[in-house]
Write a protein that holds these residues in place. Structure first.
Motif: not given
Length: 466
Positions: A63-73, A235-245, A247-253
């Protein structure tokens, strides 16, 4: 709060701190995105191998990482419609003369449709070359409860599409209410926005010819709005590395790595088809007298972004900027090819994937797969490729549309639920490559391509992000 949650959260935030340190060290944006993508895959994979799949101890961390990943999307989705709207109006209204619609749009569309037809053939070939047996696949994994749930959901989608028909599919692109269109609530919202933006831009051009003073304030407003929206995008694209990390962590989990092995042949065939189609893109570049090496080198950062975000629409800003600044494509063509490519002629999602599934569905139903079937399939895929949403899941809609028109069963679509996301990453990258290819080829044909810029050395990033 469990010790597992604390440890995993600390490791997760520690990687974020490392990404922030990379930025302070002025590491390139592409380096940071690629590091986040690889790091996320390794971190998520290590968690699953250590703690297992669907472990209850991971619920809080998920749930924690979904805030970062889904929030970025969600942020990317928020900006897409405004960006497409102002970019398309600006692209049309700022052209000297009315040549944008007559010289650019048909060639961009022709390239996208031509390549999606080729990709369908590549997808069909991949099924036979790799010897994929859909009947064996159905027997092996067809009893999974998740598959049955998705099959039920897809059946309702198929029913609504059958009542819609081909004419309804085309008519759905024309917005009945522009305010509803701008909410992005429908799958065709992006294409509807493109259509309305082009019509509005063309209307502005007509007024400019007759009474330029009457429309100048509106032109200034649109140009200013475009700059503001582009600033929001940066400004949104500056968050890309954080969002990608995240999303990929969540995907593999959340995807059972051991279950994926059951469908390994289809996964391998899909990636092989995608790589073959990308090679065809490079061949097409060479046919038009341009260097495929330059095309590959200058476009790969955008493909990496698409691979991580799984969204063609989210890549529009990088797509346009790469075309104009690195490939020498004029702005009008770049805007058109990037926006059209999110909804029309997607080589991966609307070409390869539906073609492979159609052959597999025909195998299950015992239908003869002859030349007539193949020709009909390629034609249907080319037509149905209009209006495919440029976000994760668009390929499923495309596959259901093609199978419905062909009168095929959709069970095989539901069966592939467990590897959908894994294939979708590479499909999205191919979609983006196809859109940039259409921009380069169209600009070359119209003699608006800056060949010196295309062949020149890369100067900095593909975007103004630091």
């Amino acid at each position: 709060m469990s010790i597992t949650f604390i440890i995993l959260s600390a490791l997760f935030l520690g990687f974020y701190a490392m990404l922030s340190r990379f930025k302070k060290q002025r590491k390139s944006f592409n380096f940071r995105v690629l590091s986040a993508l690889v790091g996320g895959l390794m971190f998520g994979g290590a968690i699953q191998l250590t703690l297992g799949f669907n472990n209850e101890m991971l619920t809080g961390f998920t749930e924690l990482i979904s805030v970062f990943g889904k929030g970025y999307i969600k942020l990317l989705q928020m900006i897409v419609i405004p960006l497409v709207f102002v970019a398309m109006i600006s692209a049309i209204m700022n052209v000297d003369g009315g040549g944008a619609l007559s010289k650019i749009a048909p060639k961009v569309l022709a390239t996208l449709i031509f390549t999606v037809a080729i990709s369908a053939v590549v997808g069909v070939a991949a099924v036979y070359i790799f010897g994929i047996d859909a009947n064996a696949l159905v027997t092996t994994v067809g009893s999974n409860s998740d598959i049955h749930m998705r099959e039920h959901s897809l059946a309702s989608t198929q029913t609504s599409m059958e009542s819609l028909g081909l004419s309804g599919l085309f008519l759905s692109i024309i917005p009945g209410n522009i305010f509803d269109m701008l909410t992005g609530s429908e799958r065709t919202s992006t294409l509807s926005t493109v259509l309305f933006g082009m019509f509005l831009g063309y209307s502005i051009l007509q007024v400019k010819k007759r009474r330029p003073e009457k429309v100048q304030n509106f032109i200034d407003f649109i140009n200013a709005a475009k700059e503001v929206v582009l600033s929001m995008v940066r400004e949104i694209l500056k968050l890309t590395p954080y969002g990608v990390f995240a999303l990929m962590t969540s995907f593999m989990m959340t995807n059972d790595l051991f279950a994926l092995a059951e469908m390994g042949r289809f996964l391998l065939a899909s990636y092989a088809a995608i790589f073959v189609m990308y090679a065809i893109h490079l061949i097409m570049v060479a046919v038009f007298g341009l260097s495929p090496i330059q095309f590959a080198q200058k476009t790969w950062p955008v493909l990496v972004f698409g691979f991580g975000s799984r969204s063609s629409m989210a890549a529009i800003p990088l797509n346009v900027q790469t075309q104009t600044e690195r490939l020498g494509v004029d702005e009008e063509t770049a805007n058109m090819s990037a926006t059209f490519g999110t909804s029309i002629g997607q080589n991966g999602c609307a070409g390869i994937y539906p073609a492979m599934l159609a052959i597999m569905a025909a195998q299950v139903m015992g239908m003869p797969i002859d030349l007539s079937f193949m020709l009909q399939l390629v034609a249907v895929i080319a037509i149905a490729s209009f209006g495919i949403a440029g976000v994760g899941g668009g390929a499923t809609f495309a596959a259901v549309a093609v199978l419905t028109i062909m009168g095929l069963d959709i069970t095989v679509v539901a069966i592939l639920v467990s590897i959908e996301a894994l294939i979708d990453m590479a499909r999205t990258a191919l979609n983006i490559s196809g859109s940039m290819l259409s921009g380069v080829i169209t600009s070359k044909q119209n003699k608006t391509l800056d060949v010196d810029a295309y062949n020149g050395e890369q100067t900095g990033e593909a975007e103004a992000i630091v």
